[in-house]
Design an enzyme around this catalytic site. Structure first.
Site, mmCIF file in Angstrom:
data_model
loop_
_atom_site.group_PDB
_atom_site.id
_atom_site.type_symbol
_atom_site.label_atom_id
_atom_site.label_comp_id
_atom_site.label_asym_id
_atom_site.label_seq_id
_atom_site.Cartn_x
_atom_site.Cartn_y
_atom_site.Cartn_z
ATOM 1 N N ASN A 41 0.708 -1.131 -0.451
ATOM 2 C CA ASN A 41 0.410 0.000 0.513
ATOM 3 C C ASN A 41 1.076 1.218 -0.574
ATOM 4 O OD1 ASN A 41 0.052 -0.867 2.958
ATOM 5 N ND2 ASN A 41 -1.805 0.612 3.481
ATOM 6 N N GLU A 43 0.305 4.917 0.420
ATOM 7 C CA GLU A 43 -1.004 6.472 0.845
ATOM 8 C C GLU A 43 -0.355 7.502 0.544
ATOM 9 O OE1 GLU A 43 -0.704 5.509 5.436
ATOM 10 O OE2 GLU A 43 -2.301 4.289 5.163
ATOM 11 N N CYS A 52 -4.452 0.286 -2.101
ATOM 12 C CA CYS A 52 -4.053 -0.889 -1.519
ATOM 13 C C CYS A 52 -2.906 -1.721 -1.943
ATOM 14 C CB CYS A 52 -5.382 -2.450 -1.955
ATOM 15 S SG CYS A 52 -6.980 -0.896 -0.653
ATOM 16 N N GLU A 54 -3.135 -4.793 -2.652
ATOM 17 C CA GLU A 54 -3.589 -5.752 -4.197
ATOM 18 C C GLU A 54 -3.564 -5.052 -5.251
ATOM 19 O OE1 GLU A 54 -4.760 -4.665 -1.143
ATOM 20 O OE2 GLU A 54 -5.887 -6.570 -0.377
ATOM 21 N N CYS A 89 -10.168 -5.400 1.003
ATOM 22 C CA CYS A 89 -11.164 -4.231 0.627
ATOM 23 C C CYS A 89 -11.834 -4.213 -1.045
ATOM 24 C CB CYS A 89 -10.287 -2.503 0.828
ATOM 25 S SG CYS A 89 -9.820 -1.800 -0.998
ATOM 26 N N CYS A 92 -10.410 -3.834 -3.279
ATOM 27 C CA CYS A 92 -9.844 -4.733 -4.205
ATOM 28 C C CYS A 92 -9.957 -5.680 -4.855
ATOM 29 C CB CYS A 92 -8.398 -5.000 -3.471
ATOM 30 S SG CYS A 92 -7.851 -3.394 -2.679
HETATM 31 N N1 THU Z 1 -5.223 -1.530 2.403
HETATM 32 C C1 THU Z 1 -4.816 -2.467 2.097
HETATM 33 O O1 THU Z 1 -3.142 -1.797 1.626
HETATM 34 N N2 THU Z 1 -5.733 -3.450 1.369
HETATM 35 C C2 THU Z 1 -6.362 -3.668 1.631
HETATM 36 O O2 THU Z 1 -7.504 -4.424 1.410
HETATM 37 C C3 THU Z 1 -7.310 -2.909 3.064
HETATM 38 C C4 THU Z 1 -6.458 -1.648 3.104
HETATM 39 C C5 THU Z 1 -4.845 -0.338 3.146
HETATM 40 C C6 THU Z 1 -4.692 1.676 2.501
HETATM 41 C C7 THU Z 1 -4.440 1.939 4.233
HETATM 42 O O3 THU Z 1 -3.072 2.271 2.933
HETATM 43 C C8 THU Z 1 -4.319 1.036 5.115
HETATM 44 O O4 THU Z 1 -3.949 -0.522 4.086
HETATM 45 C C9 THU Z 1 -5.576 1.496 5.928
HETATM 46 O O5 THU Z 1 -6.688 0.804 5.382
#
Ligand code: THU
Length: 137
Positions: A41, A43, A52, A54, A89, A92
């Site tokens: 991920n 940000e 994310c 995935e 999530c 994804c």
């Molecule tokens: N996140 C992911 O990388 N994958 C997911 O399926 C759920 C959330 C990340 C996004 C963000 O950087 C952190 O987790 C908190 O939500």
């Protein structure tokens, strides 16, 4: 469970850029070419631009002309007693059905093995009107 792929997903989380959440996630896609495509991920200061792990891994495979055949995901600092905090999530899951077979395997660290269809039943698919770009396999 593909333990080796999960190990690689945990390693992919090392590069997560998470100054806002402090919640690293790693993912590894296996392409039809047998190659592994990593994602973490990333940000943004503009929170909505965060991507994310995935999706980064799936798009890395696509960008190399590989069709994703399976994926492993690891929330390395997630709460093992709260499996919902370890699952992919909804965004994804949509990208999984965009690019993967409904029966493709999704390995979630600390939770278990699913298919794309398990995670996204009755999901939205748009049939291509312009012709798919063919990949081998
Ligand atoms: N996140 C992911 O990388 N994958 C997911 O399926 C759920 C959330 C990340 C996004 C963000 O950087 C952190 O987790 C908190 O939500």
């Amino acid at each position: 469970m593909d333990e080796e792929l999960l190990r690689q997903a945990r390693f992919a989380a090392v590069y997560a850029h998470v100054p806002h959440s402090g919640f690293p996630v790693g993912a590894v896609v296996v392409g039809h070419d047998g190659q592994a495509y990593r994602g973490c991920n990333v940000e943004s200061a503009s929170f909505g631009l965060t991507v994310c792990a995935e999706r980064v891994a799936i798009y890395a495979a696509i960008a190399s002309g590989a069709k994703p055949v399976s994926i492993a995901v690891s929330c390395t600092e997630g709460d093992l007693s709260d499996s919902a905090s370890l699952m992919p999530c909804g965004a994804c899951r949509q990208v999984m059905i965009d690019h993967m077979d409904p029966d493709a395997a999704v390995f979630v660290d600390g939770v278990g093995e699913f298919t794309v269809k398990d995670l996204m039943p009755k999901g939205f698919r748009l049939r291509s009107r312009r012709g798919e770009v063919a990949v081998e396999g």
